[in-house]
Motif scaffolding. Structure first.
Motif, PDB file in Angstrom:
ATOM      1  N   GLY A   8     -18.093   6.171  20.560  1.00 45.51           N
ATOM      2  CA  GLY A   8     -16.864   6.326  19.801  1.00 45.51           C
ATOM      3  C   GLY A   8     -16.413   7.768  19.877  1.00 45.51           C
ATOM      4  N   PRO A   9     -15.334   8.121  19.183  1.00 42.35           N
ATOM      5  CA  PRO A   9     -14.867   9.500  19.212  1.00 42.35           C
ATOM      6  C   PRO A   9     -15.956  10.485  18.789  1.00 42.35           C
ATOM      7  CG  PRO A   9     -13.222   8.073  18.213  1.00 42.35           C
ATOM      8  CD  PRO A   9     -14.454   7.240  18.389  1.00 42.35           C
ATOM      9  N   ASN A  10     -16.139  11.521  19.577  1.00 45.45           N
ATOM     10  CA  ASN A  10     -17.118  12.573  19.310  1.00 45.45           C
ATOM     11  C   ASN A  10     -18.554  12.053  19.238  1.00 45.45           C
ATOM     12  OD1 ASN A  10     -15.011  14.634  18.900  1.00 45.45           O
ATOM     13  ND2 ASN A  10     -14.590  13.500  17.018  1.00 45.45           N
ATOM     14  N   ASP A  11     -18.805  10.911  19.840  1.00 48.62           N
ATOM     15  CA  ASP A  11     -20.141  10.303  19.767  1.00 48.62           C
ATOM     16  C   ASP A  11     -20.651   9.993  21.174  1.00 48.62           C
ATOM     17  OD1 ASP A  11     -22.483   9.050  19.087  1.00 48.62           O
ATOM     18  OD2 ASP A  11     -21.546   7.438  17.902  1.00 48.62           O
ATOM     19  N   ILE A  12     -21.216  11.016  21.806  1.00 48.90           N
ATOM     20  CA  ILE A  12     -21.805  10.904  23.145  1.00 48.90           C
ATOM     21  C   ILE A  12     -23.315  10.951  23.002  1.00 48.90           C
ATOM     22  CG2 ILE A  12     -22.110  12.093  25.361  1.00 48.90           C
ATOM     23  CD1 ILE A  12     -19.405  10.884  25.252  1.00 48.90           C
ATOM     24  N   ARG A  13     -24.005  10.002  23.621  1.00 45.23           N
ATOM     25  CA  ARG A  13     -25.462   9.934  23.491  1.00 45.23           C
ATOM     26  C   ARG A  13     -26.110   9.776  24.868  1.00 45.23           C
ATOM     27  NH1 ARG A  13     -25.840   5.250  18.760  1.00 45.23           N
ATOM     28  NH2 ARG A  13     -23.972   5.936  17.581  1.00 45.23           N
ATOM     29  N   ILE A  14     -27.348  10.227  24.964  1.00 45.77           N
ATOM     30  CA  ILE A  14     -28.166   9.987  26.156  1.00 45.77           C
ATOM     31  C   ILE A  14     -29.142   8.869  25.809  1.00 45.77           C
ATOM     32  CG2 ILE A  14     -29.698  10.994  27.878  1.00 45.77           C
ATOM     33  CD1 ILE A  14     -26.843  12.197  27.741  1.00 45.77           C
ATOM     34  N   GLU A  15     -29.053   7.759  26.529  1.00 45.80           N
ATOM     35  CA  GLU A  15     -29.830   6.579  26.172  1.00 45.80           C
ATOM     36  C   GLU A  15     -30.539   5.992  27.392  1.00 45.80           C
ATOM     37  OE1 GLU A  15     -27.030   5.014  22.462  1.00 45.80           O
ATOM     38  OE2 GLU A  15     -27.120   3.843  24.315  1.00 45.80           O
ATOM     39  N   GLU A  16     -31.511   5.164  27.116  1.00 47.81           N
ATOM     40  CA  GLU A  16     -32.173   4.375  28.157  1.00 47.81           C
ATOM     41  C   GLU A  16     -31.267   3.208  28.539  1.00 47.81           C
ATOM     42  OE1 GLU A  16     -35.117   4.735  29.699  1.00 47.81           O
ATOM     43  OE2 GLU A  16     -35.613   6.619  28.663  1.00 47.81           O
ATOM     44  N   SER A  40     -10.575  14.771  31.910  1.00 45.32           N
ATOM     45  CA  SER A  40     -10.074  13.442  31.545  1.00 45.32           C
ATOM     46  C   SER A  40     -11.078  12.672  30.691  1.00 45.32           C
ATOM     47  CB  SER A  40      -9.716  12.639  32.801  1.00 45.32           C
ATOM     48  OG  SER A  40     -10.856  12.403  33.602  1.00 45.32           O
ATOM     49  N   ASP A  41     -12.379  13.018  30.782  1.00 44.70           N
ATOM     50  CA  ASP A  41     -13.370  12.387  29.907  1.00 44.70           C
ATOM     51  C   ASP A  41     -13.116  12.736  28.444  1.00 44.70           C
ATOM     52  OD1 ASP A  41     -14.823  11.264  32.047  1.00 44.70           O
ATOM     53  OD2 ASP A  41     -16.051  13.056  32.265  1.00 44.70           O
ATOM     54  N   LEU A  42     -12.468  13.860  28.212  1.00 45.55           N
ATOM     55  CA  LEU A  42     -12.224  14.300  26.838  1.00 45.55           C
ATOM     56  C   LEU A  42     -11.243  13.394  26.110  1.00 45.55           C
ATOM     57  CD1 LEU A  42     -12.032  18.179  27.257  1.00 45.55           C
ATOM     58  CD2 LEU A  42     -14.000  16.788  26.590  1.00 45.55           C
ATOM     59  N   TRP A  43     -10.367  12.695  26.856  1.00 42.34           N
ATOM     60  CA  TRP A  43      -9.444  11.787  26.179  1.00 42.34           C
ATOM     61  C   TRP A  43     -10.216  10.668  25.490  1.00 42.34           C
ATOM     62  CZ3 TRP A  43      -5.230  14.112  25.328  1.00 42.34           C
ATOM     63  CH2 TRP A  43      -4.625  14.926  26.283  1.00 42.34           C
ATOM     64  N   GLY A  47     -10.997  10.048  21.338  1.00 42.41           N
ATOM     65  CA  GLY A  47     -10.515   8.783  20.815  1.00 42.41           C
ATOM     66  C   GLY A  47      -9.104   8.442  21.234  1.00 42.41           C
ATOM     67  N   VAL A  48      -8.511   9.248  22.119  1.00 44.20           N
ATOM     68  CA  VAL A  48      -7.158   8.970  22.589  1.00 44.20           C
ATOM     69  C   VAL A  48      -7.173   7.806  23.572  1.00 44.20           C
ATOM     70  CG1 VAL A  48      -5.166   9.902  23.821  1.00 44.20           C
ATOM     71  CG2 VAL A  48      -6.452  11.358  22.227  1.00 44.20           C
ATOM     72  N   ALA A  49      -8.147   7.779  24.465  1.00 44.54           N
ATOM     73  CA  ALA A  49      -8.323   6.671  25.410  1.00 44.54           C
ATOM     74  C   ALA A  49      -9.416   5.749  24.878  1.00 44.54           C
ATOM     75  CB  ALA A  49      -8.697   7.212  26.787  1.00 44.54           C
ATOM     76  N   ALA A  50      -9.124   4.468  24.806  1.00 43.78           N
ATOM     77  CA  ALA A  50     -10.060   3.511  24.215  1.00 43.78           C
ATOM     78  C   ALA A  50     -11.274   3.284  25.105  1.00 43.78           C
ATOM     79  CB  ALA A  50      -9.348   2.187  23.966  1.00 43.78           C
ATOM     80  N   ARG A  51     -12.423   3.186  24.498  1.00 42.89           N
ATOM     81  CA  ARG A  51     -13.655   2.830  25.183  1.00 42.89           C
ATOM     82  C   ARG A  51     -14.421   1.837  24.314  1.00 42.89           C
ATOM     83  NH1 ARG A  51     -11.325   5.127  28.573  1.00 42.89           N
ATOM     84  NH2 ARG A  51     -12.048   6.674  30.085  1.00 42.89           N
ATOM     85  N   GLY A 273       1.972   9.903  26.853  1.00 45.78           N
ATOM     86  CA  GLY A 273       3.333   9.913  26.339  1.00 45.78           C
ATOM     87  C   GLY A 273       4.311   9.201  27.249  1.00 45.78           C
ATOM     88  N   GLY A 274       3.797   8.341  28.150  1.00 48.66           N
ATOM     89  CA  GLY A 274       4.678   7.545  29.001  1.00 48.66           C
ATOM     90  C   GLY A 274       5.516   8.423  29.905  1.00 48.66           C
ATOM     91  N   SER A 275       6.836   8.152  29.960  1.00 47.63           N
ATOM     92  CA  SER A 275       7.728   8.895  30.846  1.00 47.63           C
ATOM     93  C   SER A 275       8.324  10.121  30.163  1.00 47.63           C
ATOM     94  CB  SER A 275       8.853   7.984  31.335  1.00 47.63           C
ATOM     95  OG  SER A 275       9.619   7.524  30.236  1.00 47.63           O
ATOM     96  N   ALA A 276       7.886  10.434  28.957  1.00 50.55           N
ATOM     97  CA  ALA A 276       8.440  11.564  28.218  1.00 50.55           C
ATOM     98  C   ALA A 276       8.342  12.837  29.051  1.00 50.55           C
ATOM     99  CB  ALA A 276       7.695  11.746  26.900  1.00 50.55           C
TER     100      ALA A 276
END
Length: 347
Positions: A8-16, A40-43, A47-51, A273-276
C-alpha cells in the motif's frame, strides 16, 4: 527467494516469495545482480497509481541467466544480460518495427502474476525477444554496472525523448525535468550532437550532473518564469527540440511553450492529469509537433550499449545511492523525500 513487495502507500517490504522457474519453453530465469528504484515506482509508493496489496515491484535489472526453456536459442546459463523494462516476444509486427512496448504478448515487470525486478531472481518470458546479451567479463566490473543498468530504462527513455523530439547536430535543445530520465535526456541530446542544451531544474546536485552530461545552460525557474528565461536565452525563439521528462500539467505546458515555431516536443514523463497542459490551438498556430510515449528500450539498448562499454557515455552517474535488498524500503523513502536521485540495488 526474497523480493520487494508493495502492500500500500508508503508500505514497501522485503518478503519471501516463490523461486522463479521456467514455465514455458521460451522462458529464462535470471539471477539479479543489480536492480534499482525508478521515479515511476514512486507513483505507486505514494498511492497515486493503484497496486494490489502483495504485488511485486521494480522493472530495471541486470543479471546472470540460470536456466532457459527448451525453445530459447540465444541465451545459455552463465550469460550476463540486461532486461528492458518491458518484455516482448520479438517476432510480432510491432517488435519488428522497433515498438516492442506495443507487443501483444508483452508486459511490464511487477504486473500481477509476474515477477518484479527488485528481487533475487526473475522469470523472463520470451527471453530471446526481451533480453540483451552483455559481455560476460563486465559482470565483475563494478564501475561499469551502473551505466549498464541505466540502459534498462532511464537512458533508453531519455534517448527516446531526444529521438522523438528530433534532436540533430547543432540544434538547440531544452530538457524539462531534472530527474534521472531528464538528466539522461541531456546526455542523449549531447550524444546526438546538440549545439546547445538548456536544462530546466532547480536542484543543484542534479543540475551539476546535467552540466557534466553536456548542458550549456541551466534554468531554475518554473512556469511562466521558466518560459520567459528560455525565450531570453534563445533570442525569443525557443528550442528546436524539447524533452519533457516529468508528466505533469505544468511541465507539459512549459515544454510546448518553449518549443520554437516548427519545433517538436518529445514527451516521456509518465502522464498524470490526462491531456492537461496540451493546447492544440497553441501547437497548431506555431507548427509544434508532439511525439513520444513509452520508450521501446529493447530497440535502443543495442545502439546505446557500445557507447556505455567504451566509456563514451556514462549514464550510471544518475545513481547517487546504493543499497542491498534490505535497504530498499529506505531507498524508496529517500527518493520520495528527494534526498536521493536514483537508488541502485546491489545483490
Amino acid at each position: 527467494m526474497r523480493a520487494t513487495v508493495i502492500h500500500g502507500p508508503n508500505d514497501i517490504r522485503i518478503e519471501e516469495v516463490p523461486d522463479p522457474v521456467v514455465r514455458h519453453p521460451t522462458d529464462a530465469v535470471v539471477r539479479v545482480v543489480n536492480a534499482c528504484i525508478c521515479g515511476s515506482d514512486l507513483w505507486a509508493y505514494r498511492g497515486v497509481a493503484a497496486r494490489t496489496a502483495g504485488q511485486r515491484i521494480g522493472h530495471e535489472f541486470l543479471g546472470i541467466v540460470e536456466a532457459v526453456g527448451s525453445e530459447v536459442r540465444d541465451f545459455r546459463p552463465g550469460d550476463f544480460v540486461v532486461a528492458p523494462f518491458v518484455w516482448s516476444d520479438g517476432t510480432c509486427d510491432f517488435c519488428r518495427e522497433g515498438l516492442h512496448t506495443s507487443c501483444p504478448e508483452g508486459g511490464f515487470w511487477g504486473e500481477v502474476g509476474s515477477d518484479g525486478g527488485q528481487g533475487e531472481a526473475v522469470r523472463v518470458p520470451f527471453a530471446d525477444g526481451t533480453l540483451v546479451q552483455l559481455p560476460k567479463e563486465t559482470a565483475g566490473e563494478e564501475k561499469l554496472l551502473p551505466g549498464l543498468l541505466a540502459l534498462s530504462d532511464v537512458m533508453s527513455t531519455g534517448h527516446h525523448a531526444a529521438v522523438t523530439a528530433g534532436v540533430r547536430p547543432g540544434a538547440t535543445v531544452a530538457v524539462v525535468g531534472d530527474g534521472a530520465v531528464g538528466l539522461c535526456g541531456v546526455l542523449a541530446a549531447q550524444r546526438l550532437g546538440a549545439g546547445r542544451i538548456i536544462a530546466l531544474g532547480r536542484h543543484e546536485a542534479r543540475t551539476a550532473i546535467a552540466r557534466s552530461f553536456g548542458a550549456t545552460d541551466v534554468v531554475a525557474e518554473r512556469g511562466d518564469a521558466a518560459i520567459a528565461a528560455v525565450k531570453e536565452l534563445t533570442g525569443g525563439q525557443g528550442a528546436h527540440a524539447v524533452l519533457e521528462a516529468v508528466g505533469t500539467e505544468e511541465s507539459m505546458r512549459t515544454a510546448i511553450s518553449i518549443a520554437r515555431d516548427g519545433g517538436a516536443v518529445g514527451y516521456v514523463g509518465v502522464p498524470h492529469g490526462g491531456s492537461a497542459g496540451v493546447d492544440i490551438g497553441q501547437m497548431f498556430g506555431r507548427n509544434v509537433s508532439l511525439r513520444g510515449g513509452v520508450a521501446p528500450a529493447r530497440a535502443y539498448i543495442p545502439e546505446l550499449l557500445p557507447d556505455v562499454l567504451s566509456g563514451a557515455i556514462d549514464p550510471g552517474l544518475v545513481f547517487d545511492s546504493t543499497v542491498g535488498l534490505d535497504g530498499v524500503p529506505e531507498g524508496y523513502r529517500a527518493m520520495d523525500n528527494r534526498t536521493a536521485l536514483k537508488v541502485r540495488i546491489a545483490l
